[in-house]
Design a protein around this motif. Structure first.
Motif, PDB file in Angstrom:
ATOM      1  N   TYR A 168     -17.221 -52.532  48.228  1.00  0.00           N
ATOM      2  CA  TYR A 168     -17.377 -53.435  49.365  1.00  0.00           C
ATOM      3  C   TYR A 168     -18.473 -52.947  50.304  1.00  0.00           C
ATOM      4  N   ASP A 169     -18.668 -51.657  50.354  1.00  0.00           N
ATOM      5  CA  ASP A 169     -19.707 -51.111  51.220  1.00  0.00           C
ATOM      6  C   ASP A 169     -20.929 -50.749  50.374  1.00  0.00           C
ATOM      7  N   ASN A 170     -22.089 -51.048  50.889  1.00  0.00           N
ATOM      8  CA  ASN A 170     -23.314 -50.707  50.177  1.00  0.00           C
ATOM      9  C   ASN A 170     -23.701 -49.282  50.503  1.00  0.00           C
ATOM     10  N   LEU A 171     -24.241 -48.581  49.508  1.00  0.00           N
ATOM     11  CA  LEU A 171     -24.705 -47.226  49.731  1.00  0.00           C
ATOM     12  C   LEU A 171     -25.993 -47.256  50.537  1.00  0.00           C
ATOM     13  N   PHE A 172     -26.213 -46.213  51.332  1.00  0.00           N
ATOM     14  CA  PHE A 172     -27.367 -46.139  52.227  1.00  0.00           C
ATOM     15  C   PHE A 172     -28.667 -46.135  51.438  1.00  0.00           C
ATOM     16  N   GLN A 173     -29.693 -46.803  51.993  1.00  0.00           N
ATOM     17  CA  GLN A 173     -31.030 -46.775  51.423  1.00  0.00           C
ATOM     18  C   GLN A 173     -32.042 -47.089  52.499  1.00  0.00           C
ATOM     19  N   ASP A 174     -33.266 -46.669  52.288  1.00  0.00           N
ATOM     20  CA  ASP A 174     -34.367 -47.040  53.179  1.00  0.00           C
ATOM     21  C   ASP A 174     -35.509 -47.554  52.316  1.00  0.00           C
ATOM     22  N   ASP A 175     -36.716 -47.614  52.855  1.00  0.00           N
ATOM     23  CA  ASP A 175     -37.816 -48.208  52.090  1.00  0.00           C
ATOM     24  C   ASP A 175     -38.287 -47.334  50.923  1.00  0.00           C
ATOM     25  N   LYS A 176     -38.043 -46.006  50.929  1.00  0.00           N
ATOM     26  CA  LYS A 176     -38.494 -45.120  49.854  1.00  0.00           C
ATOM     27  C   LYS A 176     -37.369 -44.607  48.956  1.00  0.00           C
TER      28      LYS A 176
END
Length: 162
Positions: free
Chosen positions: A110-118
């Protein structure tokens, strides 16, 4: 008019059943009569592969965790999308036969894992790692939880000192 194709002449592209790595088999409990094992399946392993005794060949050849009749096995898919519970019906040096594996499909996250642009946090079968999005290269060692992996992701960027 089209030609009729004889099914006997067609060659099927049979898929090789992946073998389970003995390093991914852990003993849960050892009783007087049977043992219980926790097994993490390889990445390309599907639930239907549980029907093939050859999947257990590496474990049955000299592994300290080789299976024997009546052992209980708890198998987890690499991506943790399903689990299976089974009893070993028979086992020899060529493989093991499981009696009616009981499959359970795990719910989606249900929760998305953290990510950024790289970078992104991802599960790799052994723990949570940070992957570079551009090429999928794993940047960190596996960690126990997603929050620790997210902290390691932020440490990949340079920090201003003083």
């Amino acid at each position: 008019m089209t030609k009729a194709i004889d099914p006997a002449t067609l060659k099927s592209a049979e898929r090789q059943v992946p073998e389970i790595d003995p390093a991914r088999v852990q003993i849960q409990a050892s009783g007087q009569l049977w043992r219980e094992f926790f097994v993490r399946a390889p990445a390309d392993f599907v639930a239907d592969d549980l029907k093939s005794p050859s999947a257990w060949r590496k474990i049955q050849n000299g592994s300290r965790n080789s299976l024997k009749k009546f052992d209980r096995v708890f198998i987890v898919a690499f991506d943790e999308s399903w689990v299976a519970e089974a009893i070993v019906a028979s086992a020899d040096s060529k493989g093991a036969v499981l009696a009616k594996p009981r499959l359970t499909t795990m719910p989606e996250r249900y929760d998305n894992l953290f990510q950024d642009d790289k970078y992104r946090v991802a599960w790799n079968g052994h723990g949570y790692v940070v992957e570079r999005k551009a090429d999928g290269h794993v940047m960190t060692q596996p960690t126990a939880n997603a929050d620790l992996a997210a902290r390691l992701l932020t440490q990949l960027y340079p920090a201003r000192v003083a």
